[in-house]
Design a protein around this motif. Structure first.
Motif, short mmCIF file in Angstrom:
data_model
loop_
_atom_site.label_atom_id
_atom_site.label_comp_id
_atom_site.label_asym_id
_atom_site.label_seq_id
_atom_site.Cartn_x
_atom_site.Cartn_y
_atom_site.Cartn_z
N GLN A 111 0.82 -1.21 0.00
CA GLN A 111 0.00 0.00 0.00
C GLN A 111 0.86 1.26 0.00
N ILE A 112 1.97 1.23 0.73
CA ILE A 112 2.88 2.37 0.76
C ILE A 112 3.50 2.57 -0.62
N LYS A 113 3.93 1.48 -1.25
CA LYS A 113 4.51 1.57 -2.59
C LYS A 113 3.50 2.11 -3.59
N VAL B 26 -0.33 6.31 8.24
CA VAL B 26 0.90 5.71 8.77
C VAL B 26 1.58 6.66 9.75
N GLY B 27 1.94 6.16 10.92
CA GLY B 27 2.74 6.90 11.87
C GLY B 27 2.02 7.90 12.73
N ASP B 28 0.70 7.89 12.75
CA ASP B 28 0.01 8.90 13.56
C ASP B 28 -0.51 8.36 14.89
N GLN B 29 -0.15 7.13 15.24
CA GLN B 29 -0.53 6.63 16.57
C GLN B 29 0.72 6.29 17.37
N CYS B 30 1.16 5.07 17.34
CA CYS B 30 2.30 4.69 18.19
C CYS B 30 3.63 5.13 17.60
N GLY B 31 3.74 5.26 16.28
CA GLY B 31 4.95 5.76 15.64
C GLY B 31 6.03 4.73 15.38
N LYS B 32 5.80 3.48 15.73
CA LYS B 32 6.83 2.46 15.55
C LYS B 32 7.09 2.14 14.08
N CYS B 33 6.18 2.50 13.21
CA CYS B 33 6.30 2.18 11.79
C CYS B 33 7.03 3.25 10.99
N VAL B 34 7.30 4.39 11.58
CA VAL B 34 7.81 5.55 10.84
C VAL B 34 9.14 5.23 10.14
N LYS B 35 10.06 4.60 10.84
CA LYS B 35 11.36 4.30 10.26
C LYS B 35 11.23 3.37 9.05
N MET B 36 10.47 2.30 9.21
CA MET B 36 10.29 1.34 8.12
C MET B 36 9.55 1.98 6.95
N ALA B 37 8.51 2.74 7.23
CA ALA B 37 7.75 3.39 6.17
C ALA B 37 8.62 4.36 5.39
N THR B 38 9.46 5.11 6.07
CA THR B 38 10.37 6.05 5.41
C THR B 38 11.34 5.31 4.50
N GLN B 39 11.85 4.18 4.95
CA GLN B 39 12.77 3.39 4.13
C GLN B 39 12.07 2.86 2.88
N ILE B 40 10.84 2.40 3.02
CA ILE B 40 10.08 1.88 1.88
C ILE B 40 9.81 2.99 0.88
N ILE B 41 9.43 4.15 1.38
CA ILE B 41 9.17 5.30 0.50
C ILE B 41 10.42 5.67 -0.28
#
Length: 63
Positions: free
Chosen positions: A13-15, A34-49
């Motif tokens: 979905q991010i791709k 993505v990233g607006d609750q706990c924030g644990k996904c921010v690093k991985m999402a940024t790398q995928i982007i």
């Protein structure tokens, strides 16, 4: 693979969001949440982007 468990967002979905013109985490966050609750996904999402932008240029950017 699930990247954001809070919103059940996958790497695919991010791709797709990047393919549709989202060029930053804030763009993807607006579209998918993505990233607006706990924030644990921010690093991985940024790398995928970033990886997706390296593979597929963003034609929506102004030259």
């Amino acid at each position: 693979m699930y990247v954001c468990l809070c919103h059940a967002v996958t790497d695919t979905q991010i791709k797709e969001a990047v393919s549709q013109g989202d060029g930053s985490l804030s763009d993807v966050k607006k579209r998918l949440g993505v990233g607006d609750q706990c924030g644990k996904c921010v690093k991985m999402a940024t790398q995928i982007i970033q990886r997706q932008l390296d593979v597929e240029p963003n034609y929506y950017e102004v030259a």
